[in-house]
Scaffold this motif. Sequence first.
Motif, PDB file in Angstrom:
ATOM      1  N   ASP A  22       0.805  -1.276   0.035  1.00 42.45           N
ATOM      2  CA  ASP A  22      -0.006   0.048   0.055  1.00 42.45           C
ATOM      3  C   ASP A  22       0.718   1.316  -0.076  1.00 42.45           C
ATOM      4  OD1 ASP A  22      -1.924  -1.763  -0.032  1.00 42.45           O
ATOM      5  OD2 ASP A  22      -2.798  -1.199   2.043  1.00 42.45           O
ATOM      6  N   GLU A  23       1.846   1.206   0.443  1.00 47.23           N
ATOM      7  CA  GLU A  23       2.892   2.343   0.777  1.00 47.23           C
ATOM      8  C   GLU A  23       3.385   2.816  -0.575  1.00 47.23           C
ATOM      9  OE1 GLU A  23       5.566  -0.985   1.526  1.00 47.23           O
ATOM     10  OE2 GLU A  23       3.508  -0.347   2.178  1.00 47.23           O
ATOM     11  N   HIS A  24       3.291   1.876  -1.574  1.00 46.16           N
ATOM     12  CA  HIS A  24       3.915   2.306  -2.989  1.00 46.16           C
ATOM     13  C   HIS A  24       2.740   2.880  -3.822  1.00 46.16           C
ATOM     14  CE1 HIS A  24       7.786   0.576  -1.647  1.00 46.16           C
ATOM     15  NE2 HIS A  24       7.044  -0.388  -1.412  1.00 46.16           N
ATOM     16  N   LEU A  25       1.510   2.628  -3.310  1.00 46.47           N
ATOM     17  CA  LEU A  25       0.522   2.831  -4.401  1.00 46.47           C
ATOM     18  C   LEU A  25       0.232   4.276  -4.929  1.00 46.47           C
ATOM     19  CD1 LEU A  25      -2.602   0.584  -3.110  1.00 46.47           C
ATOM     20  CD2 LEU A  25      -1.247   0.381  -4.895  1.00 46.47           C
ATOM     21  N   PHE A  26       0.605   5.366  -3.986  1.00 47.67           N
ATOM     22  CA  PHE A  26       0.383   6.740  -4.469  1.00 47.67           C
ATOM     23  C   PHE A  26       1.555   7.200  -5.212  1.00 47.67           C
ATOM     24  CE2 PHE A  26       0.290  11.489  -4.199  1.00 47.67           C
ATOM     25  CZ  PHE A  26      -0.963  11.549  -4.397  1.00 47.67           C
ATOM     26  N   PRO A  27       2.757   6.759  -4.825  1.00 47.44           N
ATOM     27  CA  PRO A  27       3.938   7.326  -5.691  1.00 47.44           C
ATOM     28  C   PRO A  27       3.703   6.383  -7.150  1.00 47.44           C
ATOM     29  CG  PRO A  27       4.629   6.631  -3.594  1.00 47.44           C
ATOM     30  CD  PRO A  27       3.293   6.391  -3.488  1.00 47.44           C
ATOM     31  N   LEU A  32      -4.936   6.744  -3.681  1.00 54.33           N
ATOM     32  CA  LEU A  32      -5.110   6.324  -2.275  1.00 54.33           C
ATOM     33  C   LEU A  32      -5.015   4.621  -2.529  1.00 54.33           C
ATOM     34  CD1 LEU A  32      -6.891   9.311  -0.733  1.00 54.33           C
ATOM     35  CD2 LEU A  32      -4.689   8.572  -0.422  1.00 54.33           C
ATOM     36  N   PRO A  33      -5.162   4.027  -1.440  1.00 54.35           N
ATOM     37  CA  PRO A  33      -5.261   2.627  -1.297  1.00 54.35           C
ATOM     38  C   PRO A  33      -6.728   2.258  -1.831  1.00 54.35           C
ATOM     39  CG  PRO A  33      -3.734   2.771   0.378  1.00 54.35           C
ATOM     40  CD  PRO A  33      -4.193   4.355  -0.209  1.00 54.35           C
ATOM     41  N   SER A  34      -7.465   2.913  -1.088  1.00 52.09           N
ATOM     42  CA  SER A  34      -9.047   2.526  -1.296  1.00 52.09           C
ATOM     43  C   SER A  34      -9.415   3.035  -2.868  1.00 52.09           C
ATOM     44  CB  SER A  34      -9.994   3.574  -0.603  1.00 52.09           C
ATOM     45  OG  SER A  34      -9.684   4.939  -0.590  1.00 52.09           O
ATOM     46  N   ALA A  35      -8.980   3.757  -3.558  1.00 51.75           N
ATOM     47  CA  ALA A  35      -9.258   4.051  -4.831  1.00 51.75           C
ATOM     48  C   ALA A  35      -8.640   2.891  -5.768  1.00 51.75           C
ATOM     49  CB  ALA A  35      -8.718   5.376  -5.538  1.00 51.75           C
ATOM     50  N   PHE A  36      -7.290   2.580  -5.385  1.00 48.81           N
ATOM     51  CA  PHE A  36      -6.679   1.347  -6.133  1.00 48.81           C
ATOM     52  C   PHE A  36      -7.459   0.129  -6.167  1.00 48.81           C
ATOM     53  CE2 PHE A  36      -3.717  -2.021  -6.409  1.00 48.81           C
ATOM     54  CZ  PHE A  36      -3.094  -2.151  -7.647  1.00 48.81           C
ATOM     55  N   TYR A  37      -7.741  -0.165  -4.817  1.00 48.92           N
ATOM     56  CA  TYR A  37      -8.321  -1.571  -4.791  1.00 48.92           C
ATOM     57  C   TYR A  37      -9.824  -1.543  -5.422  1.00 48.92           C
ATOM     58  CZ  TYR A  37      -4.384  -2.991  -2.001  1.00 48.92           C
ATOM     59  OH  TYR A  37      -3.255  -3.114  -1.685  1.00 48.92           O
TER      60      TYR A  37
END
Length: 85
Positions: A22-27, A32-37
């Motif tokens: 999750d810490e790599h999703l924004f970069p 944000l994790p919620s949008a990615f998932y």
Amino acid sequence: MTHEEHSMLTFALRWLPYGGGDEHLFPEFGLLPSAFYQRLQTMLISRAFLGIDFATRQRLLEQCALKLATTAEPTNPKRRGMQIA
């Protein structure tokens, strides 16, 4: 599948054994994790991906559901013990 969808799926598969990264999703994606998932879950439900077996797809869907459940914000702040001024 678009380039972005392919990148998201590749990322999710790479990080699946480690809990998501999750810490790599924004970069990586600017999400944000919620949008990615949410996007990943939608892709997995609405499209058939070649090269992804049923068991892996199910594990990804389970991870999406877990991540979305833990990042969900309640719509009523009083439920979290917050006071509204």
